[in-house]
Design an enzyme around this catalytic site. Structure first.
Site, PDB file in Angstrom:
ATOM      1  N   GLU A 102       0.798  -1.034  -0.025  1.00 50.86           N
ATOM      2  CA  GLU A 102      -0.050  -0.031   0.021  1.00 50.86           C
ATOM      3  C   GLU A 102       0.957   1.018  -0.238  1.00 50.86           C
ATOM      4  O   GLU A 102       1.725   1.083   0.219  1.00 50.86           O
ATOM      5  CB  GLU A 102      -0.791  -0.094   1.175  1.00 50.86           C
ATOM      6  CG  GLU A 102      -2.133  -0.369   1.242  1.00 50.86           C
ATOM      7  CD  GLU A 102      -3.515   0.431  -0.116  1.00 50.86           C
ATOM      8  OE1 GLU A 102      -2.809   1.304  -0.443  1.00 50.86           O
ATOM      9  OE2 GLU A 102      -4.308   0.900   0.386  1.00 50.86           O
ATOM     10  N   ASP A 103       0.576   1.919  -0.793  1.00 54.70           N
ATOM     11  CA  ASP A 103       1.259   3.306  -0.329  1.00 54.70           C
ATOM     12  C   ASP A 103       0.829   4.041   1.034  1.00 54.70           C
ATOM     13  O   ASP A 103       1.834   4.911   1.758  1.00 54.70           O
ATOM     14  CB  ASP A 103       0.448   4.977  -1.389  1.00 54.70           C
ATOM     15  CG  ASP A 103      -1.074   4.931  -1.003  1.00 54.70           C
ATOM     16  OD1 ASP A 103      -2.140   3.837  -0.889  1.00 54.70           O
ATOM     17  OD2 ASP A 103      -1.449   5.541  -1.657  1.00 54.70           O
ATOM     18  N   ASP A 106      -4.294   4.499   6.398  1.00 53.81           N
ATOM     19  CA  ASP A 106      -4.204   5.886   7.421  1.00 53.81           C
ATOM     20  C   ASP A 106      -5.440   5.030   8.336  1.00 53.81           C
ATOM     21  O   ASP A 106      -4.783   4.921   9.476  1.00 53.81           O
ATOM     22  CB  ASP A 106      -5.701   6.858   6.318  1.00 53.81           C
ATOM     23  CG  ASP A 106      -6.125   7.629   7.085  1.00 53.81           C
ATOM     24  OD1 ASP A 106      -5.854   7.979   8.460  1.00 53.81           O
ATOM     25  OD2 ASP A 106      -6.667   8.441   5.927  1.00 53.81           O
ATOM     26  N   LYS A 134      -0.285   6.431   9.318  1.00 50.50           N
ATOM     27  CA  LYS A 134      -0.738   7.691  10.289  1.00 50.50           C
ATOM     28  C   LYS A 134      -1.377   7.291  11.041  1.00 50.50           C
ATOM     29  O   LYS A 134      -2.316   6.733  11.620  1.00 50.50           O
ATOM     30  CB  LYS A 134      -2.285   8.358   8.895  1.00 50.50           C
ATOM     31  CG  LYS A 134      -1.692   9.016   8.124  1.00 50.50           C
ATOM     32  CD  LYS A 134      -2.441   9.861   7.520  1.00 50.50           C
ATOM     33  CE  LYS A 134      -2.468  10.374   6.863  1.00 50.50           C
ATOM     34  NZ  LYS A 134      -3.769  11.263   5.658  1.00 50.50           N
ATOM     35  N   PHE A 155      -2.983  15.441   5.474  1.00 52.89           N
ATOM     36  CA  PHE A 155      -3.816  14.756   3.655  1.00 52.89           C
ATOM     37  C   PHE A 155      -1.935  14.237   4.037  1.00 52.89           C
ATOM     38  O   PHE A 155      -1.982  15.547   3.688  1.00 52.89           O
ATOM     39  CB  PHE A 155      -4.838  15.546   3.678  1.00 52.89           C
ATOM     40  CG  PHE A 155      -5.268  14.817   2.239  1.00 52.89           C
ATOM     41  CD1 PHE A 155      -5.820  13.368   2.766  1.00 52.89           C
ATOM     42  CD2 PHE A 155      -4.916  15.008   0.907  1.00 52.89           C
ATOM     43  CE1 PHE A 155      -6.312  12.614   1.575  1.00 52.89           C
ATOM     44  CE2 PHE A 155      -4.418  14.282  -0.203  1.00 52.89           C
ATOM     45  CZ  PHE A 155      -5.672  13.253   0.095  1.00 52.89           C
ATOM     46  N   ASP A 162      -2.646  11.190  -4.102  1.00 52.68           N
ATOM     47  CA  ASP A 162      -3.607  11.718  -4.883  1.00 52.68           C
ATOM     48  C   ASP A 162      -4.663  12.654  -4.245  1.00 52.68           C
ATOM     49  O   ASP A 162      -4.788  12.589  -2.648  1.00 52.68           O
ATOM     50  CB  ASP A 162      -4.591  11.224  -6.012  1.00 52.68           C
ATOM     51  CG  ASP A 162      -5.347  10.128  -5.397  1.00 52.68           C
ATOM     52  OD1 ASP A 162      -4.959   9.265  -4.559  1.00 52.68           O
ATOM     53  OD2 ASP A 162      -6.625  10.924  -6.076  1.00 52.68           O
ATOM     54  N   ARG A 168      -0.495  12.595  -8.057  1.00 55.19           N
ATOM     55  CA  ARG A 168       0.581  11.267  -7.911  1.00 55.19           C
ATOM     56  C   ARG A 168       1.694  11.510  -8.720  1.00 55.19           C
ATOM     57  O   ARG A 168       2.735  10.532  -8.348  1.00 55.19           O
ATOM     58  CB  ARG A 168      -0.400   9.803  -8.737  1.00 55.19           C
ATOM     59  CG  ARG A 168      -1.520   9.996  -7.817  1.00 55.19           C
ATOM     60  CD  ARG A 168      -2.542   8.913  -8.836  1.00 55.19           C
ATOM     61  NE  ARG A 168      -3.929   7.951  -8.361  1.00 55.19           N
ATOM     62  CZ  ARG A 168      -4.389   7.620  -7.141  1.00 55.19           C
ATOM     63  NH1 ARG A 168      -3.835   7.509  -6.082  1.00 55.19           N
ATOM     64  NH2 ARG A 168      -5.795   8.299  -7.144  1.00 55.19           N
TER      65      ARG A 168
HETATM   66  P1  IMP Z   1      -8.129   4.245   5.032  1.00 58.25           P
HETATM   67  O1  IMP Z   1      -8.913   2.881   5.060  1.00 58.25           O
HETATM   68  O2  IMP Z   1      -8.322   4.732   6.312  1.00 58.25           O
HETATM   69  O3  IMP Z   1      -6.778   3.401   5.597  1.00 58.25           O
HETATM   70  O4  IMP Z   1      -7.219   3.989   3.681  1.00 58.25           O
HETATM   71  C1  IMP Z   1      -6.729   3.425   3.003  1.00 58.25           C
HETATM   72  C2  IMP Z   1      -6.558   4.590   1.457  1.00 58.25           C
HETATM   73  O5  IMP Z   1      -7.099   6.213   1.559  1.00 58.25           O
HETATM   74  C3  IMP Z   1      -5.195   4.827   1.262  1.00 58.25           C
HETATM   75  O6  IMP Z   1      -4.738   3.802   0.990  1.00 58.25           O
HETATM   76  C4  IMP Z   1      -4.814   5.956   0.281  1.00 58.25           C
HETATM   77  O7  IMP Z   1      -5.955   5.620  -1.269  1.00 58.25           O
HETATM   78  C5  IMP Z   1      -6.242   6.873   1.246  1.00 58.25           C
HETATM   79  N1  IMP Z   1      -5.697   7.408   2.067  1.00 58.25           N
HETATM   80  C6  IMP Z   1      -5.425   7.691   3.482  1.00 58.25           C
HETATM   81  N2  IMP Z   1      -5.054   8.767   3.327  1.00 58.25           N
HETATM   82  C7  IMP Z   1      -4.557   9.660   2.284  1.00 58.25           C
HETATM   83  C8  IMP Z   1      -3.776  11.251   2.149  1.00 58.25           C
HETATM   84  O8  IMP Z   1      -3.659  11.854   3.342  1.00 58.25           O
HETATM   85  N3  IMP Z   1      -3.173  11.371   0.842  1.00 58.25           N
HETATM   86  C9  IMP Z   1      -4.177  10.579  -0.052  1.00 58.25           C
HETATM   87  N4  IMP Z   1      -4.556   9.232   0.365  1.00 58.25           N
HETATM   88  C10 IMP Z   1      -4.890   8.873   1.016  1.00 58.25           C
HETATM   89 MG    MG Z   2      -5.286   3.225  -2.056  1.00 62.04          MG
END
Ligand code: IMP
Ligand code: MG
Length: 179
Positions: A102-103, A106, A134, A155, A162, A168
């Site tokens: 994963e990038d 969060d 995060k 963010f 993105d 990106r």
């Molecule tokens: P989660 O399910 O809340 O962990 O969100 C994960 C996905 O949300 C990641 O794979 C990203 O695509 C997107 N995401 C979460 N935080 C960011 C951010 O700070 N910038 C851009 N995309 C984010």
């Molecule tokens: Mg993602």
């Protein structure tokens, strides 16, 4: 400090391309060590992971294959908390050493959903690699095996990440500017 604008938001430099490369090389070395003598599947989560995947696979020297899948849970800069269906995975992960790439993690809800989905396929071993984490936003308690950087709950864009599809392509990572 370099600032960039995407639509209505201003972002400032946070991690340089060089810092990112150093960490990705280190993660590759760790994976080589942990899976020495074995084969792994690197499973990239689209779209965000494409840059991490491209660099991480080149930092790993044990035999590997690449797969990609797609899920979606985000709109704008706020997680919707809703996960759509997984699609794109072309082979069964049964009996394989799978590393999800994963990038960013969060809230961790997307990854929780994915690990559950993949566990049903009975991989030999399931690991998670993420460039960014995060920690303060994380709502779950599973372990992340390979983390590039723990970052504050702000963010970020660039290096695959993105803001509404934009940003990106930046080689560096930028953080939402507070000013
Ligand atoms: P989660 O399910 O809340 O962990 O969100 C994960 C996905 O949300 C990641 O794979 C990203 O695509 C997107 N995401 C979460 N935080 C960011 C951010 O700070 N910038 C851009 N995309 C984010
Ligand atoms: Mg993602």
């Amino acid at each position: 400090m370099k600032k960039i604008q995407l639509k209505d938001k201003v972002f400032e430099t946070y991690l340089t391309a060089a810092q990112i490369q150093t960490r990705i090389q280190a993660l590759g070395t760790q994976i080589d060590t942990d899976f020495a003598g074995q084969e792994v599947v690197l499973l990239g989560v689209l779209n965000g992971s494409f840059m991490v995947m491209a660099d991480l696979v080149r930092a790993i020297h044990i035999p590997l294959t690449c797969e990609f899948l797609r899920i979606s849970s985000y709109q704008g800069t706020q997680s919707t908390g809703k996960i759509e269906t997984v699609f794109g995975i072309g082979q069964s992960m049964e009996g394989k050493n799978v590393i999800i790439v994963e990038d960013i993690v969060d809230t961790g809800t997307s990854m929780a959903f994915l690990t559950q989905f993949l566990a049903e396929q009975k991989p030999k071993r399931l690991a998670i690699a993420t460039l960014l984490f995060k920690k303060e936003a994380f709502l779950h308690n599973y372990a992340l095996d390979y983390v590039g950087f723990e970052i504050p709950n702000k963010f970020v864009v660039g290096f695959g990440l993105d803001y509404d599809g934009l940003g990106r392509n930046f080689p560096d990572i930028y953080q939402l500017s507070t000013l």
